[in-house]
Design a protein around this motif. Structure first.
Motif, PDB file in Angstrom:
ATOM      1  N   ALA B 163      42.314 -19.563 -18.209  1.00 61.24           N
ATOM      2  CA  ALA B 163      42.387 -21.027 -18.185  1.00 61.24           C
ATOM      3  C   ALA B 163      42.976 -21.571 -19.487  1.00 61.24           C
ATOM      4  O   ALA B 163      43.587 -22.636 -19.510  1.00 61.24           O
ATOM      5  CB  ALA B 163      40.993 -21.612 -17.957  1.00 61.24           C
ATOM      6  N   ASP B 164      42.794 -20.794 -20.569  1.00 60.04           N
ATOM      7  CA  ASP B 164      43.299 -21.234 -21.864  1.00 60.04           C
ATOM      8  C   ASP B 164      44.738 -20.755 -22.085  1.00 60.04           C
ATOM      9  O   ASP B 164      45.296 -20.917 -23.174  1.00 60.04           O
ATOM     10  CB  ASP B 164      42.375 -20.676 -22.964  1.00 60.04           C
ATOM     11  CG  ASP B 164      42.509 -21.432 -24.279  1.00 60.04           C
ATOM     12  OD1 ASP B 164      42.733 -22.660 -24.232  1.00 60.04           O
ATOM     13  OD2 ASP B 164      42.415 -20.793 -25.343  1.00 60.04           O
ATOM     14  N   GLY B 165      45.331 -20.136 -21.061  1.00 63.33           N
ATOM     15  CA  GLY B 165      46.722 -19.707 -21.151  1.00 63.33           C
ATOM     16  C   GLY B 165      46.912 -18.320 -21.734  1.00 63.33           C
ATOM     17  O   GLY B 165      48.026 -17.952 -22.101  1.00 63.33           O
ATOM     18  N   ILE B 211      33.317 -20.741 -28.671  1.00 62.28           N
ATOM     19  CA  ILE B 211      34.730 -21.042 -28.394  1.00 62.28           C
ATOM     20  C   ILE B 211      35.002 -21.271 -26.915  1.00 62.28           C
ATOM     21  O   ILE B 211      36.059 -21.784 -26.555  1.00 62.28           O
ATOM     22  CB  ILE B 211      35.660 -19.920 -28.898  1.00 62.28           C
ATOM     23  CG1 ILE B 211      35.220 -18.579 -28.314  1.00 62.28           C
ATOM     24  CG2 ILE B 211      35.693 -19.889 -30.410  1.00 62.28           C
ATOM     25  CD1 ILE B 211      36.357 -17.630 -28.134  1.00 62.28           C
ATOM     26  N   ALA B 212      34.071 -20.907 -26.064  1.00 57.70           N
ATOM     27  CA  ALA B 212      34.311 -21.125 -24.639  1.00 57.70           C
ATOM     28  C   ALA B 212      32.990 -21.142 -23.885  1.00 57.70           C
ATOM     29  O   ALA B 212      32.051 -20.443 -24.256  1.00 57.70           O
ATOM     30  CB  ALA B 212      35.200 -20.022 -24.078  1.00 57.70           C
ATOM     31  N   SER B 213      32.944 -21.975 -22.861  1.00 54.08           N
ATOM     32  CA  SER B 213      31.808 -21.941 -21.939  1.00 54.08           C
ATOM     33  C   SER B 213      32.325 -21.320 -20.651  1.00 54.08           C
ATOM     34  O   SER B 213      32.868 -22.005 -19.787  1.00 54.08           O
ATOM     35  CB  SER B 213      31.288 -23.352 -21.676  1.00 54.08           C
ATOM     36  OG  SER B 213      30.821 -23.925 -22.881  1.00 54.08           O
ATOM     37  N   ASN B 214      32.190 -20.000 -20.583  1.00 56.73           N
ATOM     38  CA  ASN B 214      32.863 -19.259 -19.515  1.00 56.73           C
ATOM     39  C   ASN B 214      32.392 -19.610 -18.109  1.00 56.73           C
ATOM     40  O   ASN B 214      33.176 -19.561 -17.166  1.00 56.73           O
ATOM     41  CB  ASN B 214      32.759 -17.755 -19.763  1.00 56.73           C
ATOM     42  CG  ASN B 214      31.367 -17.320 -20.129  1.00 56.73           C
ATOM     43  OD1 ASN B 214      30.697 -17.977 -20.926  1.00 56.73           O
ATOM     44  ND2 ASN B 214      30.898 -16.238 -19.549  1.00 56.73           N
ATOM     45  N   PHE B 215      31.102 -19.977 -17.976  1.00 57.13           N
ATOM     46  CA  PHE B 215      30.643 -20.365 -16.638  1.00 57.13           C
ATOM     47  C   PHE B 215      31.318 -21.667 -16.207  1.00 57.13           C
ATOM     48  O   PHE B 215      31.795 -21.799 -15.082  1.00 57.13           O
ATOM     49  CB  PHE B 215      29.123 -20.549 -16.607  1.00 57.13           C
ATOM     50  CG  PHE B 215      28.349 -19.260 -16.722  1.00 57.13           C
ATOM     51  CD1 PHE B 215      28.909 -18.058 -16.306  1.00 57.13           C
ATOM     52  CD2 PHE B 215      27.056 -19.251 -17.221  1.00 57.13           C
ATOM     53  CE1 PHE B 215      28.199 -16.868 -16.400  1.00 57.13           C
ATOM     54  CE2 PHE B 215      26.332 -18.069 -17.317  1.00 57.13           C
ATOM     55  CZ  PHE B 215      26.911 -16.881 -16.913  1.00 57.13           C
ATOM     56  N   VAL B 216      31.353 -22.635 -17.132  1.00 58.27           N
ATOM     57  CA  VAL B 216      31.946 -23.938 -16.825  1.00 58.27           C
ATOM     58  C   VAL B 216      33.444 -23.774 -16.537  1.00 58.27           C
ATOM     59  O   VAL B 216      33.979 -24.412 -15.626  1.00 58.27           O
ATOM     60  CB  VAL B 216      31.724 -24.929 -17.980  1.00 58.27           C
ATOM     61  CG1 VAL B 216      32.178 -26.319 -17.590  1.00 58.27           C
ATOM     62  CG2 VAL B 216      30.260 -24.952 -18.385  1.00 58.27           C
ATOM     63  N   ASP B 217      34.102 -22.902 -17.301  1.00 61.06           N
ATOM     64  CA  ASP B 217      35.520 -22.655 -17.076  1.00 61.06           C
ATOM     65  C   ASP B 217      35.775 -22.088 -15.685  1.00 61.06           C
ATOM     66  O   ASP B 217      36.846 -22.281 -15.110  1.00 61.06           O
ATOM     67  CB  ASP B 217      36.066 -21.664 -18.123  1.00 61.06           C
ATOM     68  CG  ASP B 217      36.201 -22.318 -19.493  1.00 61.06           C
ATOM     69  OD1 ASP B 217      36.279 -23.571 -19.541  1.00 61.06           O
ATOM     70  OD2 ASP B 217      36.214 -21.586 -20.496  1.00 61.06           O
ATOM     71  N   THR B 218      34.794 -21.355 -15.168  1.00 62.20           N
ATOM     72  CA  THR B 218      34.972 -20.757 -13.845  1.00 62.20           C
ATOM     73  C   THR B 218      34.714 -21.795 -12.760  1.00 62.20           C
ATOM     74  O   THR B 218      35.495 -21.922 -11.820  1.00 62.20           O
ATOM     75  CB  THR B 218      34.010 -19.559 -13.677  1.00 62.20           C
ATOM     76  OG1 THR B 218      34.238 -18.648 -14.744  1.00 62.20           O
ATOM     77  CG2 THR B 218      34.213 -18.870 -12.350  1.00 62.20           C
ATOM     78  N   HIS B 219      33.637 -22.520 -12.888  1.00 58.21           N
ATOM     79  CA  HIS B 219      33.311 -23.587 -11.941  1.00 58.21           C
ATOM     80  C   HIS B 219      32.195 -24.423 -12.570  1.00 58.21           C
ATOM     81  O   HIS B 219      31.192 -23.859 -13.005  1.00 58.21           O
ATOM     82  CB  HIS B 219      32.849 -23.009 -10.604  1.00 58.21           C
ATOM     83  CG  HIS B 219      32.845 -24.011  -9.495  1.00 58.21           C
ATOM     84  ND1 HIS B 219      31.892 -24.997  -9.388  1.00 58.21           N
ATOM     85  CD2 HIS B 219      33.688 -24.204  -8.453  1.00 58.21           C
ATOM     86  CE1 HIS B 219      32.137 -25.740  -8.324  1.00 58.21           C
ATOM     87  NE2 HIS B 219      33.239 -25.287  -7.732  1.00 58.21           N
ATOM     88  N   PRO B 220      32.348 -25.751 -12.620  1.00 60.47           N
ATOM     89  CA  PRO B 220      31.305 -26.568 -13.269  1.00 60.47           C
ATOM     90  C   PRO B 220      29.951 -26.483 -12.566  1.00 60.47           C
ATOM     91  O   PRO B 220      28.918 -26.775 -13.184  1.00 60.47           O
ATOM     92  CB  PRO B 220      31.863 -27.992 -13.213  1.00 60.47           C
ATOM     93  CG  PRO B 220      33.039 -27.952 -12.309  1.00 60.47           C
ATOM     94  CD  PRO B 220      33.517 -26.544 -12.219  1.00 60.47           C
ATOM     95  N   ASP B 221      29.961 -26.071 -11.318  1.00 59.04           N
ATOM     96  CA  ASP B 221      28.709 -25.935 -10.565  1.00 59.04           C
ATOM     97  C   ASP B 221      28.465 -24.475 -10.223  1.00 59.04           C
ATOM     98  O   ASP B 221      27.941 -24.162  -9.148  1.00 59.04           O
ATOM     99  CB  ASP B 221      28.801 -26.736  -9.262  1.00 59.04           C
ATOM    100  CG  ASP B 221      28.082 -28.071  -9.392  1.00 59.04           C
ATOM    101  OD1 ASP B 221      27.098 -28.121 -10.156  1.00 59.04           O
ATOM    102  OD2 ASP B 221      28.518 -29.038  -8.742  1.00 59.04           O
ATOM    103  N   LEU B 222      28.811 -23.587 -11.124  1.00 59.08           N
ATOM    104  CA  LEU B 222      28.781 -22.161 -10.798  1.00 59.08           C
ATOM    105  C   LEU B 222      27.361 -21.666 -10.485  1.00 59.08           C
ATOM    106  O   LEU B 222      26.466 -21.750 -11.324  1.00 59.08           O
ATOM    107  CB  LEU B 222      29.355 -21.350 -11.968  1.00 59.08           C
ATOM    108  CG  LEU B 222      29.446 -19.847 -11.727  1.00 59.08           C
ATOM    109  CD1 LEU B 222      30.523 -19.523 -10.703  1.00 59.08           C
ATOM    110  CD2 LEU B 222      29.720 -19.108 -13.028  1.00 59.08           C
TER     111      LEU B 222
END
Lengths: 279, 318
Positions: B163-165, B211-222
């Protein structure tokens, strides 16, 4: 054996009656000194910042945590669970190993027939059986027992086999010529010969059994000290983790002292315990 | 020789005596309650089920729930398969993998869900404060610790990188238990860690950077984890499982509505420091699984090669 040294004679090595009496009192003292040095080192390492205090608390903090916990019931419940798994596992392994060891020791053909199988099974680490234990018994005490028994059995069994094989042929022949039957020969010739080996096996197995009892709880999660360590780790309660580790160490020492006392009592007639030769 | 065999037998007798005076099995049936055993891990995520027992949501339905806190989850899926546990708690990725391996598992309710807020989730990726890493894409070529490989941690961290490229295949993951992560990060043994509470709090408190919230990056309602059982077990006793599911849903709703209660119950079954319990980020506990988020996870698992083909989620999800 000890040839020239007079300062630290090994028991039974230099056969002077006074030697043992003179070195004996120093041993507990040295042991205590060793512990004190270890504790001092532990206290200093985090305090001097060699390792971060946050991840490795000084021993004073750990001992305080241990003392607080030792006043609570769940602490002793966990100790009880661990000892239960250990004692039951060790007892079953002991009985099975003695029975099988004597039976097979007396039948050299069968023994030869099983040697390769034993050599194959013996080196398998008990921990490798964890998936099997979990599949069969879940987190039940039986899982713990399986691991403890497996680890302890071989240690005792092999010692018994060596012991049975070590019978002095002259003693055996003498017993025969005095007309002793099979059972009597086992009772008066084979058993006393095997006993020192058996006690060595028991002593080794007692220590290994404790390790396995705790490992099983640690990995499988059956109740006991191991599970408490995991819970403390999962909660990031680092001092508590080390408190449990110390408790485990103390338990190990107590068990070792107990087995050694038993060994001395059972083998009090034996030269290794009497510390003197029969000359 | 004058050795008494009784002495030798004393060895085993003493051991048996020790065994005799140790704690006995406590498996008595209380009245008409059905005893049900659940496999859980003693972590924050399962607070609702402890609350459910505490609040009587299970006993109200005639269920005497026994919680077996197996560690790390190693014993959980085998425990359900062997029937040792009637149901259990596990993360969604593990469940999809188990299902793909032919284990007939099926979810009952949601277990735990991402807090959904960037920088304030119950798990995230952390680096040392003076690290050059500013975003997930900078993890390329670095070593990141996750508690399990080919599981939910690395799968979602890879999504953060994507998601961060960045190129997720250029990130090197190593396995490290959560409890060891704060020290490993601080001593520089590892470049970054994916940690969850309470270790995330410890790491934040030590002044390190998220540096990252990996669950949120995957889906905000994961939906991160679920309560599940075996299909056979469910078919055997559908009424009991209807009650269990209802009790779980009530427990989850109660936890979702009463974060203070969650923090209180954490003090009873975990060893987490009181102060940390007060401060740490709690997950959310919706009772329903977010199917879309599970689909996202499943797609990522196919992309990353955890599984070969698109899994049959209908069979897994309730």
């Amino acid at each position: 054996m000890s040839t020239a040294t007079t300062t630290a004679p090994t028991p039974g090595g230099t056969r002077r009656p006074g030697a043992r009496a003179r070195t004996a009192p120093n041993r507990p003292l040295l042991g205590l000194l060793g512990i004190a040095a270890f504790l001092l080192l532990w206290e200093a390492t985090p305090r001097l910042g060699v390792v971060p205090e946050r991840y490795f608390p000084p021993v004073s903090e750990v001992l305080l945590t241990l003392a607080q916990r030792a006043l609570t019931a769940p602490f002793w419940e966990a100790v009880g669970h661990t000892l239960y798994g250990w004692a039951l596992g060790l007892a079953i392994a002991f009985v099975a190993a003695v029975l099988l060891g004597f039976a097979l020791g007396a039948a050299p053909r069968v023994r030869a027939f099983t040697t390769s199988t034993v050599d194959f099974l013996r080196p398998i680490p008990s921990v490798a059986l964890i998936p099997l234990a979990v599949l069969m018994y879940g987190t039940d005490i039986r899982s713990t027992l399986l691991l403890v028994i497996y680890a302890c059995f071989w240690l005792i069994y092999i010692q018994v086999l060596y012991g049975v094989a070590d019978v002095d042929p002259v003693a055996e022949q003498t017993a025969r010529s005095y007309g002793l039957g099979r059972l009597a020969r086992i009772r008066y010739v084979v058993w006393p010969t095997t006993l020192p080996y058996l006690m060595t096996g028991l002593r080794l197995a007692a220590a290994v059994g404790l390790i396995l009892s705790i490992t099983a709880q640690l990995i499988i999660g059956s109740p006991g000290i191991g599970q408490q360590i995991t819970t403390a780790q999962q909660g990031n309660a680092i001092a508590l983790v080390y408190a449990w580790i110390i408790a485990t160490g103390i338990l190990g020492v107590v068990i070792n002292i107990g087995v050694r006392a038993l060994e001395r009592r059972v083998l009090r007639w034996h030269t290794s315990v009497r510390g003197e030769a029969d000359t | 020789m004058r050795l008494s065999p009784a002495l030798a037998v004393a060895a085993s007798a003493a051991l048996l005596a020790t065994a005799a005076c140790s704690p006995s099995e406590e498996g008595t049936n209380e009245g008409e309650l059905t005893t049900v055993t659940a496999g859980v891990i003693p972590i924050v995520d399962v607070a609702p089920i402890y609350l459910g027992v505490d609040q009587g949501f299970f006993s109200d339905r005639g269920i005497d729930l026994e919680l077996e806190s197996g560690s790390g989850g190693a014993a959980i899926v085998p425990g359900v398969i062997s029937g040792e546990f009637d149901f259990a708690f596990s993360n969604v990725v593990s469940l999809i993998v188990a299902r793909e391996q032919g284990l007939p598992l099926t979810a009952l309710t949601n277990g735990v869900t991402s807090a959904g807020e960037q920088g304030a989730d119950f798990g995230g990726v952390f680096v040392l404060d003076d690290s050059d890493v500013n975003g997930a894409a900078d993890l390329e070529g670095l070593t990141v610790a996750a508690n399990n490989l080919n599981n939910i941690g690395d799968t979602t961290v890879r999504q953060s990188v994507r998601a961060d490229g960045g190129d997720p295949t250029a990130v090197d993951f190593v396995e490290l238990p959560f409890p060891d992560m704060p020290a490993a990060l601080e001593t520089g043994q590892i470049d970054a860690v994916w940690a969850v509470e309470p270790f995330a709090s410890t790491i934040r408190e030590a002044g390190h950077r998220e540096i990252a919230s990996n669950f949120v990056d995957t889906h905000p309602d994961l939906s991160v984890a679920a309560y599940f059982t075996g299909e056979d077990r469910l078919a055997q006793d559908p009424e009991l499982f209807a009650d269990i599911t209802a009790a779980l849903e009530e427990s989850l709703a109660y936890a979702e509505d009463n974060p203070d209660e969650v923090r209180r119950i954490l003090g009873t079954y975990t060893e987490i420091d009181e102060q940390v319990i007060e401060q740490m980020v709690l997950p959310r506990f919706p009772a329903q699984i977010n199917d879309e988020s599970v689909q996202t996870l499943a797609d990522l698992m196919v992309t990353d090669g955890l599984i070969d083909s698109e899994p049959d989620l209908d069979a897994l999800l309730p």
